[in-house]
Design an enzyme around this catalytic site. Structure first.
Site, PDB file in Angstrom:
ATOM      1  N   LYS A 107     -54.447 -21.908  46.259  1.00 54.14           N
ATOM      2  CA  LYS A 107     -55.307 -20.721  46.144  1.00 54.14           C
ATOM      3  C   LYS A 107     -55.300 -20.254  44.705  1.00 54.14           C
ATOM      4  CE  LYS A 107     -57.816 -18.067  48.877  1.00 54.14           C
ATOM      5  NZ  LYS A 107     -58.553 -18.479  50.082  1.00 54.14           N
ATOM      6  N   GLY A 219     -66.232  -5.829  58.041  1.00 57.16           N
ATOM      7  CA  GLY A 219     -66.790  -6.611  56.938  1.00 57.16           C
ATOM      8  C   GLY A 219     -68.242  -6.932  57.215  1.00 57.16           C
ATOM      9  N   GLY A 221     -69.765  -9.398  54.828  1.00 61.31           N
ATOM     10  CA  GLY A 221     -69.984 -10.383  53.774  1.00 61.31           C
ATOM     11  C   GLY A 221     -70.336 -11.718  54.402  1.00 61.31           C
ATOM     12  N   ASN A 222     -69.987 -12.780  53.695  1.00 62.62           N
ATOM     13  CA  ASN A 222     -70.356 -14.127  54.147  1.00 62.62           C
ATOM     14  C   ASN A 222     -69.832 -14.439  55.543  1.00 62.62           C
ATOM     15  OD1 ASN A 222     -69.111 -17.122  54.266  1.00 62.62           O
ATOM     16  ND2 ASN A 222     -71.149 -17.158  53.370  1.00 62.62           N
TER      17      ASN A 222
HETATM   18  P1  NAD Z   1     -67.179 -11.282  51.042  1.00 64.40           P
HETATM   19  O1  NAD Z   1     -66.771 -10.797  49.702  1.00 64.40           O
HETATM   20  O2  NAD Z   1     -68.460 -12.006  51.203  1.00 64.40           O
HETATM   21  O3  NAD Z   1     -67.218 -10.026  52.067  1.00 64.40           O
HETATM   22  C1  NAD Z   1     -66.168  -9.145  52.236  1.00 64.40           C
HETATM   23  C2  NAD Z   1     -66.688  -7.995  53.099  1.00 64.40           C
HETATM   24  O4  NAD Z   1     -65.598  -7.136  53.408  1.00 64.40           O
HETATM   25  C3  NAD Z   1     -67.750  -7.132  52.425  1.00 64.40           C
HETATM   26  O5  NAD Z   1     -68.730  -6.741  53.357  1.00 64.40           O
HETATM   27  C4  NAD Z   1     -66.944  -5.910  51.959  1.00 64.40           C
HETATM   28  O6  NAD Z   1     -67.763  -4.750  51.845  1.00 64.40           O
HETATM   29  C5  NAD Z   1     -65.992  -5.800  53.133  1.00 64.40           C
HETATM   30  N1  NAD Z   1     -64.803  -4.990  52.832  1.00 64.40           N
HETATM   31  C6  NAD Z   1     -63.989  -5.046  51.751  1.00 64.40           C
HETATM   32  N2  NAD Z   1     -63.008  -4.136  51.868  1.00 64.40           N
HETATM   33  C7  NAD Z   1     -63.213  -3.504  53.052  1.00 64.40           C
HETATM   34  C8  NAD Z   1     -62.550  -2.450  53.743  1.00 64.40           C
HETATM   35  N3  NAD Z   1     -61.461  -1.880  53.231  1.00 64.40           N
HETATM   36  N4  NAD Z   1     -63.051  -2.059  54.934  1.00 64.40           N
HETATM   37  C9  NAD Z   1     -64.161  -2.624  55.468  1.00 64.40           C
HETATM   38  N5  NAD Z   1     -64.825  -3.624  54.856  1.00 64.40           N
HETATM   39  C10 NAD Z   1     -64.360  -4.049  53.674  1.00 64.40           C
HETATM   40  O7  NAD Z   1     -65.945 -12.132  51.592  1.00 64.40           O
HETATM   41  P2  NAD Z   1     -65.958 -13.279  52.687  1.00 64.40           P
HETATM   42  O8  NAD Z   1     -66.200 -14.565  52.012  1.00 64.40           O
HETATM   43  O9  NAD Z   1     -66.811 -12.859  53.833  1.00 64.40           O
HETATM   44  O10 NAD Z   1     -64.415 -13.278  53.122  1.00 64.40           O
HETATM   45  C11 NAD Z   1     -63.890 -12.321  54.034  1.00 64.40           C
HETATM   46  C12 NAD Z   1     -62.499 -12.727  54.449  1.00 64.40           C
HETATM   47  O11 NAD Z   1     -62.548 -14.034  55.028  1.00 64.40           O
HETATM   48  C13 NAD Z   1     -61.441 -12.825  53.339  1.00 64.40           C
HETATM   49  O12 NAD Z   1     -60.177 -12.512  53.907  1.00 64.40           O
HETATM   50  C14 NAD Z   1     -61.456 -14.301  52.981  1.00 64.40           C
HETATM   51  O13 NAD Z   1     -60.245 -14.727  52.385  1.00 64.40           O
HETATM   52  C15 NAD Z   1     -61.650 -14.909  54.338  1.00 64.40           C
HETATM   53  N6  NAD Z   1     -62.194 -16.259  54.343  1.00 64.40           N
HETATM   54  C16 NAD Z   1     -63.376 -16.532  53.740  1.00 64.40           C
HETATM   55  C17 NAD Z   1     -63.876 -17.828  53.802  1.00 64.40           C
HETATM   56  C18 NAD Z   1     -65.226 -18.188  53.221  1.00 64.40           C
HETATM   57  O14 NAD Z   1     -65.638 -19.352  53.386  1.00 64.40           O
HETATM   58  N7  NAD Z   1     -65.947 -17.258  52.621  1.00 64.40           N
HETATM   59  C19 NAD Z   1     -63.138 -18.837  54.417  1.00 64.40           C
HETATM   60  C20 NAD Z   1     -61.935 -18.517  55.045  1.00 64.40           C
HETATM   61  C21 NAD Z   1     -61.474 -17.214  54.988  1.00 64.40           C
END
Ligand code: NAD
Length: 428
Positions: A107, A219, A221-222
């Site tokens: 990471k 959340g 996000g993605n």
């Molecule tokens: P992202 O940045 O696209 O989205 C994160 C979301 O969380 C956003 O909507 C943000 O506004 C919200 N957020 C942040 N702090 C917050 C809070 N305190 N309360 C409520 N919402 C909050 O990130 P992502 O890629 O969707 O990743 C989200 C999680 O999934 C992370 O833990 C990441 O490590 C994990 N993850 C992501 C992937 C990937 O392929 N993107 C793969 C495995 C794990």
């Protein structure tokens, strides 16, 4: 990330210790696996748009590569710490092992806030980060990918700098590249869809039709957006989502009794997954405090934001109706809350399994990049479904057979595979 009383690495080690004892791991293997093999701390000087120079701190951690090159994302976050990155690297090792792909765990992170950086400044951070690490990473050593607040564009800048340093085209060095530039179709959807492949299987086990269920998601996000997309396709209803509001420096939940309209909400969401609250109110959403997502009367909770979100302080607020928790985020559940979930008999789909779709598709991307031949989207998502479903079934069968909590069962499989690889290589 910012919470002083919480240390993600200590939590990751505690989870590992419990399983190491459960499977009777010998002392040397335990000592090897509860720490990272290698870690790098770098300083990245960047000439800012106003002419000043700012130095950013970054990390790369390689937890274990016995089963294949280290694999894991790079995050940009103002409160990033080495211990968070250490924990995430360890979790990546277990995640790759539980879905049985030939990769280890790593990471990376840079302490910065992209909200306050121009794209040119972010490009310089990406290039600076890989310039410091180019000797210690590579397609056969350690393969990065996007994570919180990094995107396909960031990956392409990192790849371009890496290829310039090595004087060769090496698309297998990084995953999450833009489609058409070595990226895989389906990668954007993969993590969120993977969460729902496992939810679908859990619902099958519980004998509940998805169309009879409601969910609340932390959340937007993605991961959250694509989980919601597929869950709605199998007729589930999402009544609440939450996100971070950058302007107000707090989080909000957005509630709609008859189910959220994904397209409309996406239309008022920025690229960081922040929903514009005034616009949401205008289109019929109730705006509630950030923690309200966990209090909803739903069957399924999907934390898909950050680590340490279900804690001893809010776990008691979960409705009695909750039957499944699918951990889209990494490490969203603190240990005390985990005990409560276990005691309540909620069907937990642990992070290392639930969100493994992303890394599984990254592995498919590497395979395609190495062949220089790219699959159609349906083929990628079909292979992803097969991998996720068979990993889910293996974990759930072990959980039933040995009467284990799903998290422990996933760990038993993952740690067992990595320990075996270390033994087979003659390391321990
Ligand atoms: P992202 O940045 O696209 O989205 C994160 C979301 O969380 C956003 O909507 C943000 O506004 C919200 N957020 C942040 N702090 C917050 C809070 N305190 N309360 C409520 N919402 C909050 O990130 P992502 O890629 O969707 O990743 C989200 C999680 O999934 C992370 O833990 C990441 O490590 C994990 N993850 C992501 C992937 C990937 O392929 N993107 C793969 C495995 C794990």
């Amino acid at each position: 990330m910012a919470n002083k009383s919480y240390n993600a690495f200590e939590m990751a080690q505690a989870q590992f210790d419990r399983v190491a004892d459960l499977i009777g791991l010998d002392g040397a293997t335990k000592d090897l696996l509860r720490y990272n093999l290698r870690e790098y701390h770098v300083s990245i000087p960047v000439k800012m748009d106003d002419g000043t120079v700012k130095v950013f701190r970054g990390f790369r951690v390689q937890h274990n590569d016995a089963r294949g090159p280290a694999k894991g994302g790079i995050r940009f976050h103002p409160m990033e710490t080495i211990d968070t990155v250490r924990a995430l690297a360890m979790w990546m090792t277990w995640k790759c092992a539980v879905v049985d792909i030939p990769l280890g765990g790593g990471k990376g992170g840079v302490v910065c806030d992209p909200h306050n950086l121009s794209m040119r400044e972010q490009e310089q951070i990406c290039r600076g980060w890989v310039r410091q690490l180019a000797r210690d990473m590579g397609p056969l050593r350690d393969v990065p990918a996007p994570d919180v607040m990094t995107s396909a564009q960031h990956m392409l800048w990192i790849l371009d700098e890496f290829e310039t340093i090595h004087g060769a085209r090496l698309p297998g060095f990084i995953t999450g590249k833009p489609v058409g530039m070595g990226g895989s179709l389906g990668r954007t959807e993969a993590t969120g869809y993977g969460v729902i492949f496992t939810v679908r299987e859990a619902l099958k086990e519980l004998n509940i039709p998805p169309g009879d269920t409601k969910a609340s998601v932390q959340g937007f996000g993605n991961v959250a957006q694509y989980a919601i997309e597929l869950y709605q396709q199998i007729w589930g209803k999402v009544v609440c989502v939450s996100c971070w509001d950058q302007k107000d420096q707090t989080s909000y939940s957005f509630y709609k009794e008859d189910g959220i309209d994904l397209g409309a909400l996406r239309g008022i969401t920025d690229r960081f997954g922040g929903i514009e609250k005034d616009k949401a109110k205008k289109i019929g959403y109730e705006v509630l405090p950030g923690e309200a997502w966990i209090e909803q009367d739903v069957d399924i909770l999907i934390p898909a934001a950050l680590e340490n979100q279900i804690t001893k302080n809010n776990v008691g607020k979960m409705s009695d109706r909750v039957k499944i928790i699918a951990e889209g985020a990494n490490g969203p559940t603190a240990p005390e809350a985990d005990n409560v979930i276990k005691e309540r008999g909620i069907f937990l789909i642990p992070d290392l399994l639930a969100n493994a779709g992303g890394v599984t598709c990254s592995y498919f991307e590497q395979v395609q990049s190495n062949m220089n031949y790219y699959w159609e989207k349906d083929e990628v998502l079909g292979k992803l479904d097969t991998k996720m479903t068979s990993a889910f079934n293996a974990v759930s069968e072990l959980a039933k057979k040995r009467k284990l909590y799903m998290r422990d069962a996933a760990y038993v499989i993952a740690v067992g595979r990595v320990a075996q690889a270390c033994k087979d290589r003659g390391w321990v």
